[in-house]
Write a protein that holds these residues in place. Structure first.
Motif, PDB file in Angstrom:
ATOM      1  N   SER B 341       0.829  -1.208   0.000  1.00 33.83           N
ATOM      2  CA  SER B 341       0.000   0.000   0.000  1.00 33.83           C
ATOM      3  C   SER B 341       0.867   1.262   0.000  1.00 33.83           C
ATOM      4  O   SER B 341       0.477   2.274  -0.573  1.00 33.83           O
ATOM      5  CB  SER B 341      -0.939  -0.001   1.200  1.00 33.83           C
ATOM      6  N   LEU B 342       2.053   1.197   0.637  1.00 30.09           N
ATOM      7  CA  LEU B 342       2.920   2.376   0.634  1.00 30.09           C
ATOM      8  C   LEU B 342       3.445   2.648  -0.772  1.00 30.09           C
ATOM      9  O   LEU B 342       3.517   3.784  -1.221  1.00 30.09           O
ATOM     10  CB  LEU B 342       4.104   2.172   1.583  1.00 30.09           C
ATOM     11  N   ASP B 344       1.958   1.745  -3.552  1.00 26.89           N
ATOM     12  CA  ASP B 344       0.813   2.234  -4.323  1.00 26.89           C
ATOM     13  C   ASP B 344       0.592   3.711  -4.053  1.00 26.89           C
ATOM     14  O   ASP B 344       0.329   4.484  -4.976  1.00 26.89           O
ATOM     15  CB  ASP B 344      -0.454   1.459  -3.938  1.00 26.89           C
ATOM     16  N   GLY B 345       0.676   4.089  -2.773  1.00 28.50           N
ATOM     17  CA  GLY B 345       0.445   5.475  -2.405  1.00 28.50           C
ATOM     18  C   GLY B 345       1.406   6.401  -3.129  1.00 28.50           C
ATOM     19  O   GLY B 345       1.012   7.434  -3.671  1.00 28.50           O
ATOM     20  N   ALA B 346       2.688   6.023  -3.143  1.00 29.96           N
ATOM     21  CA  ALA B 346       3.689   6.866  -3.784  1.00 29.96           C
ATOM     22  C   ALA B 346       3.488   6.864  -5.301  1.00 29.96           C
ATOM     23  O   ALA B 346       3.534   7.921  -5.943  1.00 29.96           O
ATOM     24  CB  ALA B 346       5.087   6.381  -3.436  1.00 29.96           C
ATOM     25  N   ARG B 359      12.432   7.142  -1.675  1.00 32.55           N
ATOM     26  CA  ARG B 359      11.816   8.028  -0.685  1.00 32.55           C
ATOM     27  C   ARG B 359      10.836   7.327   0.232  1.00 32.55           C
ATOM     28  O   ARG B 359      10.486   7.859   1.281  1.00 32.55           O
ATOM     29  CB  ARG B 359      11.093   9.167  -1.400  1.00 32.55           C
ATOM     30  N   VAL B 360      10.333   6.185  -0.166  1.00 27.39           N
ATOM     31  CA  VAL B 360       9.315   5.531   0.667  1.00 27.39           C
ATOM     32  C   VAL B 360       9.761   4.146   1.126  1.00 27.39           C
ATOM     33  O   VAL B 360       9.777   3.860   2.316  1.00 27.39           O
ATOM     34  CB  VAL B 360       7.975   5.436  -0.087  1.00 27.39           C
ATOM     35  N   PRO B 363      13.303   4.178   3.259  1.00 29.12           N
ATOM     36  CA  PRO B 363      13.117   4.705   4.623  1.00 29.12           C
ATOM     37  C   PRO B 363      12.268   3.786   5.496  1.00 29.12           C
ATOM     38  O   PRO B 363      12.566   3.608   6.673  1.00 29.12           O
ATOM     39  CB  PRO B 363      12.410   6.039   4.392  1.00 29.12           C
ATOM     40  N   ALA B 364      11.247   3.184   4.910  1.00 30.33           N
ATOM     41  CA  ALA B 364      10.396   2.314   5.720  1.00 30.33           C
ATOM     42  C   ALA B 364      11.146   1.047   6.119  1.00 30.33           C
ATOM     43  O   ALA B 364      10.910   0.495   7.188  1.00 30.33           O
ATOM     44  CB  ALA B 364       9.128   1.957   4.953  1.00 30.33           C
ATOM     45  N   TYR B 459       7.798   3.882  13.351  1.00 38.39           N
ATOM     46  CA  TYR B 459       7.097   3.606  12.097  1.00 38.39           C
ATOM     47  C   TYR B 459       5.846   2.767  12.260  1.00 38.39           C
ATOM     48  O   TYR B 459       5.090   2.625  11.337  1.00 38.39           O
ATOM     49  CB  TYR B 459       8.051   2.912  11.114  1.00 38.39           C
TER      50      TYR B 459
END
Lengths: 303, 460
Positions: B341-342, B344-346, B359-360, B363-364, B459
């Motif tokens: 989902s992260l 997809d969001g980006a 960027r996503v 870092p996660a 997180y």
């Protein structure tokens, strides 16, 4: 490709029928008088798929996941500054179609999209189209809130940063504030913009995701069951927000809640097993559906 | 009866106890197991545990203490002039008796006192074994009978067995912990002996390492130096080079495999990469010493550098190659654990795939990646074989990767190889080095855990 376009645009025969006037087709045991006149075995779209001022036009869209034919000949317009609701039972293809509108299906392996979808008259599946600006123009809000593991500020600033929309830190600050204000979240988070976005409540997270989407000023916002993971109060806030946002954006919302579709949308489309069964004004769909399948669904006979 | 035979008999008794317990339970319920509190098998286990466990505990204790008790008794029966010998001489006598009992070569074969002692030892051992047999079998029978008599329909055999299972699990984890503590303590005690000969500050801050000790007081060139700094500098230099190779390659390979590669490629490439982890380190050692080091030397001379034929660079690069699958496999796991989902969001915001990753996703996944890298560093610091073969033995204090350096592990190996006297600081230095190395990796692991936990809180 245009071969079956005529049959898709059937003349709406019954949209003029006054509410409450029964058209006896088959005997029914319901208290509600039966008005639907199109039989259950008909799979062509009933109702008007076009609008006078379309932003997006989809024509004869077919989607295949490998061998599976998931979406069959869907054609519909998305008008400017209107809210369109997609309803239908699970697995009917409404989310699949939604994901076609900003080419998110590109990320699914084995997925193939045929047909034509245009945004402001230009085909978004054209070879020359770059999906990056397209997705900035057609934003998306997901079923489960998915804030990035970053601060609230950075969540909203993400889109403007990657698209280079601002030149100075001040501009970015203003844009973040404006987006959060429009998402109705500013008052709640203005003192803790540096806190992680994942620390917010579910409803706040979803509004943060909406703020993140509108920060890149899209033309169309796609929402895939945005309230299904939220409680009724958070849902009410999102619905209010959708109403406000519709003054500036075209919004397409997939929802399982028919009340929600009735509350927020001006037009509603009913999907069934990959077919777009019926499109019409929300009022007509919920009060005088023409297709028996639509009627079955909205009266709760299945789904 | 010999202990092995005794164990077999014990096994037979406990199996019998199982069947008797089970049968009694079934007959207590009148042949209808559903009237029992627990399944019939639990009554069987209950009976066999009661018959087996106490007997086994006694057997283990007896076998552990038996020889020292008998020795003590035999020594007590020796004539006074032998008994009052100094401890080191007395232990020689005891050794002689033991050897005589087992029929080995002894120093005084005809000494009647010794013969008598050996005879006495043999008798007592026979007696002890007989007593052990009787006690163990009696305990097994008594335990089984006790449990068997207690069986009735309301006995909660299931809960009793469950408690015993928990005890066994607790026992196993305690064993692991105590083994660790035991290892640390044994290293610690030897280190303390070392630090009695060499001051702690000399060891920790001394800049030269030359582990020599005078055997005679008047020996020439006998002054040893036990400064561990060059060794740790060498270790860190090689580990640093290894991480320079392993982290970028491993991380980028993990990103490619998890984000870009198609399913077919992933199915092939991942196992191939992990084969690297299965190569024995000694083989990497050949590779470093015979292929990479000469190659480095030749390249170096072509470029006008002087590269030692055993260089930190060669060892570090090969060690880095060895660690690549470690880093990539751990990173791949954490990157895959980042929710779709992260991404997809980006992507839905119009980020490209590499922007999404940079960027996503990264870092996660960072806490897991950092944890994996720190574990890889621990591995690099503790690695021995490659550096033994490729890094050399000279303890140079240098930051130049083209020179030969030596590491802590290499020195431990060289100090302990061959016949060694365990009362010389030269040998004991190995334990001090081991202790320090253990502390360094312990600190690294603690930091790794801390980092991982801190980010995770943020997180999730």
């Amino acid at each position: 490709m245009n071969a079956n376009r005529e049959v898709l645009c059937m003349e709406p025969e019954l949209t003029e029928t006054p509410i409450g006037v029964a058209t006896p087709v088959t005997p029914t045991t319901d208290t509600m008088p039966r008005r639907a006149s199109v039989g259950r075995d008909v799979r062509n779209t009933v109702g008007t798929i076009t609008v006078p001022n379309p932003r997006m036009e989809a024509r004869d869209v077919n989607v295949f996941y490998g061998e599976k034919h998931a979406l069959k000949g869907v054609s519909i317009d998305i008008g400017a500054k209107e809210v369109v609701a997609f309803i239908g039972p699970s697995g009917c293809g409404k989310s699949t179609f939604l994901r076609c509108l900003n080419r998110m299906n590109d990320t699914v392996s084995g997925c193939r999209v045929a047909g034509q979808i245009s945004l402001d008259g230009s085909d978004i599946y054209d070879r020359k189209v770059d999906v990056v600006p397209l997705r900035a123009q057609v934003g998306m809000v997901f079923q489960k809130p998915n804030p990035f593991p970053k601060s609230i500020y950075e969540n909203v600033a993400f889109g403007p940063r990657i698209h280079g929309l601002v030149n100075h830190r001040n501009e970015l600050d203003e844009l973040v504030e404006a987006s959060l204000r429009r998402a109705g979240l500013w008052e709640e988070v203005k003192d803790r913009l540096d806190q992680p976005g994942t620390g917010l409540s579910g409803g706040q997270q979803q509004r943060l995701c909406i703020a993140r989407t509108i920060a890149v000023s899209p033309d169309v916002i796609l929402m895939d069951e945005p309230c299904s993971a939220l409680d009724p109060i958070a849902t009410a806030k999102i619905e209010e927000l959708i109403d406000e946002l519709s003054q500036n954006f075209s919004i397409v919302i997939v929802t399982h809640s028919m009340q929600q579709a009735a509350r927020v949308s001006q037009r509603t489309a009913y999907f069934h097993l990959g077919h777009l069964i019926e499109v019409g004004s929300t009022r007509d769909i919920f009060t005088s559906p023409q297709h028996e399948l639509t009627e079955d669904y909205i009266t709760g006979r299945f789904g | 009866m010999q202990p092995t035979a005794l164990m077999i008999v014990l096994l037979v008794i406990t199996s019998a106890a199982y069947f008797f317990g089970r049968r009694r339970a079934v007959s207590a319920a009148g042949g209808q197991p559903r009237y029992l509190n627990s399944l019939p098998a639990y009554y069987g286990f209950y009976t066999s545990l009661w018959s087996g466990l106490p007997a086994l505990v006694v057997l283990a204790l007896w076998l552990t203490l038996d020889s020292s008790v008998i020795t003590h008794l035999v020594v007590a029966g020796l004539p006074d002039e032998l008994r009052n010998l100094p401890a080191s001489r007395l232990s020689l006598v005891i050794n002689d008796i033991h050897n005589m009992v087992s029929g080995n070569v002894v120093s005084r074969p005809d000494d009647p006192v010794m013969l008598a002692a050996a005879e006495r030892y043999r008798e007592m051992r026979t007696l002890s074994l007989a007593a052990l047999t009787v006690v163990v079998l009696a305990l097994a029978a008594a335990g089984g009978a006790f449990a068997w008599r207690r069986i009735h329909t309301d006995l909660r055999a299931r809960n009793a067995v469950e408690r015993m299972v928990v005890l066994v699990l607790v026992g196993c984890s305690t064993l692991a912990i105590f083994t660790t503590i035991g290892i640390v303590l044994s290293v610690l005690f030897e280190s303390i002996r070392f630090f009695q000969a060499v001051p702690l500050t000399d060891f920790l801050f001394g800049l030269s390492w030359s582990p020599q000790m005078a055997i005679r007081a008047d020996q020439v060139g006998s002054s040893g130096a036990f400064g561990a700094v060059p060794l740790f500098a060498g270790t860190l230099l090689i580990s640093f080079i290894a991480m320079l190779v392993a982290v970028p390659v491993g991380l980028l390979a993990a990103i490619y495999l998890s984000e870009y590669a198609g399913p077919l490629l992933r199915a092939w490439a991942k196992p191939v990469l992990e084969i690297l982890a299965g190569i024995p380190t000694v083989v990497y050692g050949f590779f470093a010493a015979l292929t990479v080091a000469p190659l480095m030397r030749d390249w170096g001379s072509a470029l006008g550098f002087h590269v030692a034929s055993e260089s930190a660079l060669a060892a570090g690069v090969v060690m880095g190659i060895m660690i690549i699958p470690f880093v990539s496999s751990l990173s791949d796991d954490v990157i895959n654990a980042v929710p779709q989902s992260l991404r997809d969001g980006a992507l839905a915001l119009g980020a490209t795939q590499s922007e999404t990753i940079r960027r996503v996703v990264i870092p996660a996944a960072l806490p897991g990646i950092v944890g994996g890298i720190l574990l890889a560093i621990s591995r690099a610091i503790g690695e021995t074989m490659i550096v033994v073969m490729a890094a050399g033995l000279s303890a140079n204090l240098t930051a130049n990767p083209l020179e030969a350096v030596t590491t802590v592990t290499v020195q431990i190996v060289t100090l302990l190889v061959g016949d060694q006297e365990f009362d010389s600081p030269k040998t004991l230095a190995a334990f001090a080095l081991g202790l320090l190395l253990f502390l360094v990796t312990l600190v690294l692991n603690v930091i790794a855990l801390y980092v991982v936990r801190k980010y995770r809180e943020q997180y999730e």
